[in-house]
Design an enzyme around this catalytic site. Sequence first.
Site, PDB file in Angstrom:
ATOM      1  N   TYR A 241       0.831  -1.203   0.000  1.00 35.94           N
ATOM      2  CA  TYR A 241       0.000   0.000   0.000  1.00 35.94           C
ATOM      3  C   TYR A 241       0.869   1.259   0.000  1.00 35.94           C
ATOM      4  O   TYR A 241       0.652   2.185  -0.781  1.00 35.94           O
ATOM      5  CB  TYR A 241      -0.917  -0.016   1.221  1.00 35.94           C
ATOM      6  CG  TYR A 241      -1.900   1.131   1.270  1.00 35.94           C
ATOM      7  CD1 TYR A 241      -3.017   1.139   0.443  1.00 35.94           C
ATOM      8  CD2 TYR A 241      -1.729   2.185   2.156  1.00 35.94           C
ATOM      9  CE1 TYR A 241      -3.934   2.171   0.486  1.00 35.94           C
ATOM     10  CE2 TYR A 241      -2.642   3.217   2.213  1.00 35.94           C
ATOM     11  CZ  TYR A 241      -3.747   3.220   1.379  1.00 35.94           C
ATOM     12  OH  TYR A 241      -4.643   4.260   1.429  1.00 35.94           O
TER      13      TYR A 241
ATOM     14  N   LYS B 250       1.170   4.176  -2.973  1.00 35.10           N
ATOM     15  CA  LYS B 250       0.843   5.586  -2.748  1.00 35.10           C
ATOM     16  C   LYS B 250       2.054   6.501  -2.979  1.00 35.10           C
ATOM     17  O   LYS B 250       1.891   7.665  -3.360  1.00 35.10           O
ATOM     18  CB  LYS B 250       0.275   5.775  -1.340  1.00 35.10           C
ATOM     19  CG  LYS B 250      -1.062   5.067  -1.121  1.00 35.10           C
ATOM     20  CD  LYS B 250      -2.130   5.535  -2.094  1.00 35.10           C
ATOM     21  CE  LYS B 250      -3.494   4.937  -1.795  1.00 35.10           C
ATOM     22  NZ  LYS B 250      -4.553   5.438  -2.678  1.00 35.10           N
TER      23      LYS B 250
END
Length: 269
Positions: free
Chosen positions: A169, A173
Site C-alpha cells: 500500500y 501511494k
Amino acid sequence: MSISKGVAIVTGASRGIGRAIALRLAHDGYALAINDIPSNLPMLNSVKAEIESITYGGQKTKALSITADVREEEQVKAMVEQTVKDLGSVDVMVANAGILQAMTPMVDTPSKDFDQTFAVNVRGVFFCYKYAAKQMIAQHQQRGGAAGGNIIGASSAVAKQASPGFAAYSASKWAVRGLTQASALELAPYGIRVNAYAPGYIDTKMVEELSTGHKREHKQFLAEESQNVPLGHMGTPEDVANLVSFLVSDKASYITGQSMSVNGGFFFD
C-alpha cells in the site's frame, strides 16, 4: 443557461472519502459524474440522489452514475467520453478509487496482493490522469488557452512515512506522488494543475475493516490510534473533501505537483 462551475468526475464515490468529495464539489457548484465498480451501483445511485437534491444558484445539480473498473484502460476512457457526452466537459478529475489489503509483513505479502494493490492504486490513477488530461488539453485548445482544469489523486500519509505491514500500500501511494509530480510538470503549459491528497487515518469503512484485521473492536481502534494524533481524533471524509475543494478552487491557483497532508499532525512533512 447553466451556471455550474464545471464538471467533476470522482472515482470510488459510493462511500467514504469519494462520497464526501462528490457531495462537497456538488455544493461548490459542479455537476458530477460519480464512479464505482458494478457491485457498488446501489450505493452509487444513492449518492447520485443526494447530489441531485443539492441546488446551486437556484438550479438542481446534475449527476451521472458510471460503473467502471479503473484497472481497465478502455473502461476509464469510456467513462471520460460518457461524461463529456452527457455533461459537456471534464474540468475536475478526482482519482480517488483505491484499496487497502490486510495488514501483512512485507515478507509474507502474496505477489497477487501486491499486484492487485498496484493495479487499482497506481494503474487506475494513471488511467484517470491520462484520459482526463487528454480531454482537458482538448478543452484548453477549444477555449483559446483558458485554464485547462484540475486533476487530483489519492495518496496517503504512508506515502511519506511508511508503516510496518503496509509495504504494498505504501509503495503504491508513493507511486501516486511521483505520477502527480511528473504530470504536473507536463500539463502545466495547458493550465492544468495536478495535486494529490495524503490523508492519515480517516474514519471510513476501509479503516473499520483494518481494525478488524488488527483484531480490535472499531471504537477501541479509533480511540487507541487517536492517541497518536496531536489533535486527538481521527479525521473524517469531510476533512479530505474540504482539502479537495480548496485545491480545485482559484484560491489554489499557484499550487501544483503537491501531495498535501491531512493527518491531524500525525507527522510533519
